[in-house]
Design a protein around this motif. Structure first.
Motif, PDB file in Angstrom:
ATOM      1  N   GLY A 179      24.376  20.897  25.017  1.00  0.00           N
ATOM      2  CA  GLY A 179      24.326  20.597  23.598  1.00  0.00           C
ATOM      3  C   GLY A 179      23.426  19.441  23.229  1.00  0.00           C
ATOM      4  O   GLY A 179      23.111  19.261  22.058  1.00  0.00           O
ATOM      5  N   LEU A 180      23.004  18.638  24.201  1.00  0.00           N
ATOM      6  CA  LEU A 180      22.125  17.522  23.877  1.00  0.00           C
ATOM      7  C   LEU A 180      20.718  18.030  23.589  1.00  0.00           C
ATOM      8  O   LEU A 180      20.360  19.152  23.956  1.00  0.00           O
ATOM      9  N   PRO A 181      19.886  17.216  22.923  1.00  0.00           N
ATOM     10  CA  PRO A 181      18.534  17.685  22.594  1.00  0.00           C
ATOM     11  C   PRO A 181      17.785  18.172  23.831  1.00  0.00           C
ATOM     12  O   PRO A 181      17.825  17.535  24.886  1.00  0.00           O
ATOM     13  N   ASP A 182      17.165  19.314  23.716  1.00  0.00           N
ATOM     14  CA  ASP A 182      16.291  19.898  24.740  1.00  0.00           C
ATOM     15  C   ASP A 182      17.039  20.440  25.953  1.00  0.00           C
ATOM     16  O   ASP A 182      16.412  20.824  26.936  1.00  0.00           O
ATOM     17  N   TYR A 183      18.390  20.495  25.900  1.00  0.00           N
ATOM     18  CA  TYR A 183      19.113  21.016  27.067  1.00  0.00           C
ATOM     19  C   TYR A 183      18.769  22.474  27.340  1.00  0.00           C
ATOM     20  O   TYR A 183      18.782  22.928  28.482  1.00  0.00           O
ATOM     21  N   SER A 184      18.443  23.231  26.282  1.00  0.00           N
ATOM     22  CA  SER A 184      18.186  24.662  26.468  1.00  0.00           C
ATOM     23  C   SER A 184      16.914  24.920  27.262  1.00  0.00           C
ATOM     24  O   SER A 184      16.736  26.019  27.805  1.00  0.00           O
ATOM     25  N   TYR A 185      16.013  23.923  27.351  1.00  0.00           N
ATOM     26  CA  TYR A 185      14.798  24.113  28.143  1.00  0.00           C
ATOM     27  C   TYR A 185      15.127  24.358  29.615  1.00  0.00           C
ATOM     28  O   TYR A 185      14.388  25.053  30.314  1.00  0.00           O
ATOM     29  N   TYR A 186      16.222  23.781  30.083  1.00  0.00           N
ATOM     30  CA  TYR A 186      16.625  24.016  31.474  1.00  0.00           C
ATOM     31  C   TYR A 186      16.924  25.500  31.695  1.00  0.00           C
ATOM     32  O   TYR A 186      16.524  26.086  32.715  1.00  0.00           O
ATOM     33  N   PHE A 187      17.623  26.125  30.744  1.00  0.00           N
ATOM     34  CA  PHE A 187      17.969  27.538  30.897  1.00  0.00           C
ATOM     35  C   PHE A 187      16.734  28.428  30.795  1.00  0.00           C
ATOM     36  O   PHE A 187      16.645  29.457  31.469  1.00  0.00           O
ATOM     37  N   VAL A 188      15.786  28.031  29.963  1.00  0.00           N
ATOM     38  CA  VAL A 188      14.538  28.793  29.895  1.00  0.00           C
ATOM     39  C   VAL A 188      13.799  28.694  31.227  1.00  0.00           C
ATOM     40  O   VAL A 188      13.288  29.700  31.753  1.00  0.00           O
ATOM     41  N   LEU A 189      13.728  27.495  31.784  1.00  0.00           N
ATOM     42  CA  LEU A 189      13.091  27.317  33.095  1.00  0.00           C
ATOM     43  C   LEU A 189      13.771  28.195  34.146  1.00  0.00           C
ATOM     44  O   LEU A 189      13.098  28.852  34.956  1.00  0.00           O
ATOM     45  N   LYS A 190      15.102  28.213  34.146  1.00  0.00           N
ATOM     46  CA  LYS A 190      15.827  29.036  35.121  1.00  0.00           C
ATOM     47  C   LYS A 190      15.444  30.510  35.016  1.00  0.00           C
ATOM     48  O   LYS A 190      15.340  31.203  36.033  1.00  0.00           O
ATOM     49  N   GLU A 191      15.248  30.989  33.788  1.00  0.00           N
ATOM     50  CA  GLU A 191      14.897  32.395  33.616  1.00  0.00           C
ATOM     51  C   GLU A 191      13.485  32.695  34.127  1.00  0.00           C
ATOM     52  O   GLU A 191      13.197  33.805  34.571  1.00  0.00           O
ATOM     53  N   PHE A 192      12.597  31.717  34.057  1.00  0.00           N
ATOM     54  CA  PHE A 192      11.226  31.923  34.532  1.00  0.00           C
ATOM     55  C   PHE A 192      11.095  31.809  36.050  1.00  0.00           C
ATOM     56  O   PHE A 192      10.125  32.338  36.627  1.00  0.00           O
ATOM     57  N   LEU A 193      12.006  31.112  36.704  1.00  0.00           N
ATOM     58  CA  LEU A 193      11.837  30.843  38.133  1.00  0.00           C
ATOM     59  C   LEU A 193      11.691  32.098  38.988  1.00  0.00           C
ATOM     60  O   LEU A 193      10.800  32.158  39.851  1.00  0.00           O
ATOM     61  N   PRO A 194      12.525  33.146  38.827  1.00  0.00           N
ATOM     62  CA  PRO A 194      12.335  34.340  39.679  1.00  0.00           C
ATOM     63  C   PRO A 194      10.945  34.950  39.528  1.00  0.00           C
ATOM     64  O   PRO A 194      10.337  35.373  40.522  1.00  0.00           O
ATOM     65  N   LEU A 195      10.432  35.000  38.299  1.00  0.00           N
ATOM     66  CA  LEU A 195       9.097  35.549  38.085  1.00  0.00           C
ATOM     67  C   LEU A 195       8.035  34.681  38.750  1.00  0.00           C
ATOM     68  O   LEU A 195       7.127  35.202  39.433  1.00  0.00           O
ATOM     69  N   LEU A 196       8.134  33.372  38.567  1.00  0.00           N
ATOM     70  CA  LEU A 196       7.137  32.474  39.148  1.00  0.00           C
ATOM     71  C   LEU A 196       7.152  32.546  40.676  1.00  0.00           C
ATOM     72  O   LEU A 196       6.092  32.476  41.317  1.00  0.00           O
ATOM     73  N   ARG A 197       8.323  32.717  41.263  1.00  0.00           N
ATOM     74  CA  ARG A 197       8.423  32.799  42.726  1.00  0.00           C
ATOM     75  C   ARG A 197       7.828  34.097  43.257  1.00  0.00           C
ATOM     76  O   ARG A 197       7.423  34.165  44.414  1.00  0.00           O
ATOM     77  N   GLU A 198       7.805  35.124  42.393  1.00  0.00           N
ATOM     78  CA  GLU A 198       7.116  36.354  42.799  1.00  0.00           C
ATOM     79  C   GLU A 198       5.607  36.158  42.816  1.00  0.00           C
ATOM     80  O   GLU A 198       4.895  36.863  43.545  1.00  0.00           O
ATOM     81  N   LEU A 199       5.116  35.213  42.017  1.00  0.00           N
ATOM     82  CA  LEU A 199       3.668  35.038  41.857  1.00  0.00           C
ATOM     83  C   LEU A 199       3.087  33.945  42.737  1.00  0.00           C
ATOM     84  O   LEU A 199       1.866  33.878  42.900  1.00  0.00           O
ATOM     85  N   GLY A 200       3.922  33.069  43.283  1.00  0.00           N
ATOM     86  CA  GLY A 200       3.381  31.990  44.106  1.00  0.00           C
ATOM     87  C   GLY A 200       4.448  30.995  44.517  1.00  0.00           C
ATOM     88  O   GLY A 200       5.654  31.239  44.386  1.00  0.00           O
ATOM     89  N   GLU A 201       3.992  29.839  45.000  1.00  0.00           N
ATOM     90  CA  GLU A 201       4.886  28.766  45.417  1.00  0.00           C
ATOM     91  C   GLU A 201       5.336  27.974  44.182  1.00  0.00           C
ATOM     92  O   GLU A 201       4.542  27.648  43.305  1.00  0.00           O
ATOM     93  N   VAL A 202       6.635  27.649  44.127  1.00  0.00           N
ATOM     94  CA  VAL A 202       7.189  26.909  42.992  1.00  0.00           C
ATOM     95  C   VAL A 202       7.773  25.593  43.497  1.00  0.00           C
ATOM     96  O   VAL A 202       8.566  25.575  44.442  1.00  0.00           O
ATOM     97  N   ILE A 203       7.381  24.503  42.860  1.00  0.00           N
ATOM     98  CA  ILE A 203       7.924  23.178  43.183  1.00  0.00           C
ATOM     99  C   ILE A 203       8.472  22.565  41.900  1.00  0.00           C
ATOM    100  O   ILE A 203       7.742  22.436  40.901  1.00  0.00           O
ATOM    101  N   VAL A 204       9.744  22.211  41.911  1.00  0.00           N
ATOM    102  CA  VAL A 204      10.363  21.555  40.763  1.00  0.00           C
ATOM    103  C   VAL A 204      10.132  20.053  40.876  1.00  0.00           C
ATOM    104  O   VAL A 204      10.455  19.451  41.906  1.00  0.00           O
ATOM    105  N   VAL A 205       9.566  19.446  39.840  1.00  0.00           N
ATOM    106  CA  VAL A 205       9.298  18.015  39.858  1.00  0.00           C
ATOM    107  C   VAL A 205      10.219  17.329  38.848  1.00  0.00           C
ATOM    108  O   VAL A 205      10.492  17.855  37.770  1.00  0.00           O
ATOM    109  N   GLU A 206      10.702  16.145  39.208  1.00  0.00           N
ATOM    110  CA  GLU A 206      11.584  15.383  38.326  1.00  0.00           C
ATOM    111  C   GLU A 206      10.824  14.331  37.530  1.00  0.00           C
ATOM    112  O   GLU A 206      11.201  14.010  36.400  1.00  0.00           O
ATOM    113  N   HIS A 207       9.756  13.770  38.132  1.00  0.00           N
ATOM    114  CA  HIS A 207       9.011  12.695  37.485  1.00  0.00           C
ATOM    115  C   HIS A 207       7.530  13.074  37.453  1.00  0.00           C
ATOM    116  O   HIS A 207       6.777  12.752  38.381  1.00  0.00           O
TER     117      HIS A 207
END
Length: 514
Positions: free
Chosen positions: A19-47
């Protein structure tokens, strides 16, 4: 291909950040991850500022293309990186911020996006808004989050049924309020208490008037009729003042009364945070705590479900609730279920209960549900649902609506903002709306620079009733709408669709790297 991805809220923080501002971006990222992993290497960065360029240089040394996908609004996207940076953002208005405020140049989205040189969003409306600022050839793509594939097992087990079913849903730790539950009575103030509170508020807001001289009988009758209309008008004016303007006139949370006047004016209450809803008058705010507990929710009849953050003012839950109770005041087997998403649920539920207490008696069922549902129970919620509901003022894409439609659940929803890309009469009972001036939601000046959509309440009532009649009396039409929903969302938000659209952006970056 190497994909660097980032969202401000990560997996470790999401439980406490709902419910905090921009929290939904995490769920959008989660939905994209399977597709991105089909296309190449995926690295999640925090900073991003500390990590992205180093990872980019590693990829270049290996002769590998690399792109940074920042799942953030443009003003929170890292700038000045050597790695090609693509903001992936949602937006629901017909214009993007093209000004800065509070001496922060990042608030000018047009300038930020021009600097990035490319972007991804989730609707054609936003593509047009960006190109209106940056030119028709600006490389921005509309790629809705690819949610369709994830619900294949549920579609196979529930191919658009058209008869009401009984379902049990387990809530392991949450709050459940049910208007058909007699134990709910202590939580809803009685009508007399509400009337007294409204009268007290009206008296506090009206200036004292000197007594008037006596009037003749005929004149007194006319005046009494006029005063009756005036009392009704004043009641609604007072409520409007209390619900809309009172919070805007108070200092923002965290800004003291002694703060400079200019500072208070530039920091209005955040409509997404707790505190954005009005305080209840008098003793009505002294309601019992709603403790977390385990619950078993039993659903039957025709279930209308809405999943949303109750503190997000766009979601317009008041219209959803009042229109439903008006449409089905004499229909006991119609249920409206609000699945709420916010870590702070107390005041939101209190306000919803207060809203129900102000309405005439109704036989339909209203369920307020806060709490985490695991995969099986969320699937059970979708299976038990006949229609997914949306009555918002604007959507950047609306993941819950897309999820339920992907499972063959037709909608009651308007056709505007991002929803215009997929909502029509083939898959939804379309609610009318009209444009109204508003401010960009993160603009502290509250300057009217864009438009939102007001919902036609009477149209929403009609859409509810037509949906119910279709489910109960025309099962063949319901099955057709369910099948059309699945087909529409496969075209709109499947991995195949997202992958085809993403390919053009990847080719652009590969050519730039060559």
């Amino acid at each position: 291909m190497r994909f660097l991805v980032h969202s401000e809220v990560g997996a470790a923080q999401i439980a406490s950040s709902l419910g905090l501002p921009d929290y939904s971006y995490y769920f959008v990222l989660k939905e994209f991850l399977p597709l991105l992993r089909e296309l190449g290497e995926v690295i999640v960065v925090e900073h991003p500022q500390a990590e992205v360029d180093a990872l980019y240089e590693q990829a270049r040394e290996r002769g590998e293309a690399c792109v940074f996908l920042s799942f953030t609004p443009p003003h929170k996207t890292a700038q000045g990186l050597r790695c090609p940076t693509v903001p992936v953002f949602a937006w629901e208005f017909d214009s993007i911020p093209n000004q800065c405020w509070l001496d922060d140049e990042r608030q000018n989205w047009a300038a930020v996006l021009a600097g990035c040189g490319q972007a991804i969003t989730h609707s054609n409306l936003t593509v047009e808004a960006v190109r209106n600022e940056l030119g028709a050839d600006y490389p921005i793509l509309s790629i809705p989050a690819p949610v369709w594939d994830r619900f294949a097992p549920l579609r196979e087990n529930d191919p658009g049924q058209s008869s009401a079913i009984d379902t049990e849903i387990r809530v392991r730790s949450g709050v459940l309020m049910d208007s058909h539950d007699l134990s709910l009575a202590p939580y809803i103030p009685d009508a007399d208490a509400v009337a007294r509170a409204v009268a007290d508020a009206r008296e506090r807001e009206q200036p004292a008037q000197p007594p008037e001289p006596p009037k003749a009988p005929a004149q007194a009758a006319a005046v009494a009729a006029g005063e009756s209309r005036l009392r009704i008008t004043l009641r609604y004016l007072v409520e409007w003042y209390r619900l809309v303007w009172l919070d805007l006139l108070r200092p923002a949370a965290g800004v003291s009364e002694s703060a400079p006047e200019a500072q208070r004016q530039m920091e209005p209450p955040n409509p997404v945070e707790p505190g954005g809803l009005p305080e209840l008058p008098g003793t009505l705010k002294d309601m019992p705590e709603l403790p977390l507990a385990e619950h078993c929710l039993k659903l039957s009849g025709v279930v209308f479900t809405a999943v949303f953050n109750p503190y997000d003012g766009r979601k317009n839950w008041v219209d959803m609730l009042t229109a439903f109770c008006s449409a089905f005041r004499d229909t006991a087997d119609a249920t409206l279920l609000f699945k709420l998403g916010h870590h702070d649920y107390q005041s939101a539920m209190n306000d919803m209960l207060m809203c129900m207490a102000r309405m005439p008696a109704f036989k339909c069922r209203v369920v307020l549900l806060h709490g985490f549902l695991d995969g099986a129970d969320y699937a059970a919620l979708i299976r038990s649902t006949a229609f997914v509901v949306n009555a918002s003022h604007g959507e950047g894409q609306c993941l819950p609506l897309m999820e339920f439609l992907s499972c063959g659940k037709p909608a009651v929803a308007p056709c505007h903002s991002a929803m215009a890309d997929y909502i029509d009469a083939d898959i939804a009972f379309v609610v009318d709306s009209w444009l109204d001036a508003t401010a960009w939601p993160h603009d502290p000046r509250l300057a009217y620079r864009t438009l939102r959509h007001q919902i036609d309440w009477a149209s929403l009532v009609s859409a509810y009733r037509e949906a119910y009649r279709t489910f109960m009396e025309n099962p063949e039409r319901y099955r057709q709408m369910a099948a059309a929903s699945v087909a529409r969302m496969r075209e709109h938000c499947s991995r195949a669709t997202a992958g085809a659209r993403l390919a053009s952006l990847l080719k652009l970056n590969e050519r730039a790297e060559a």
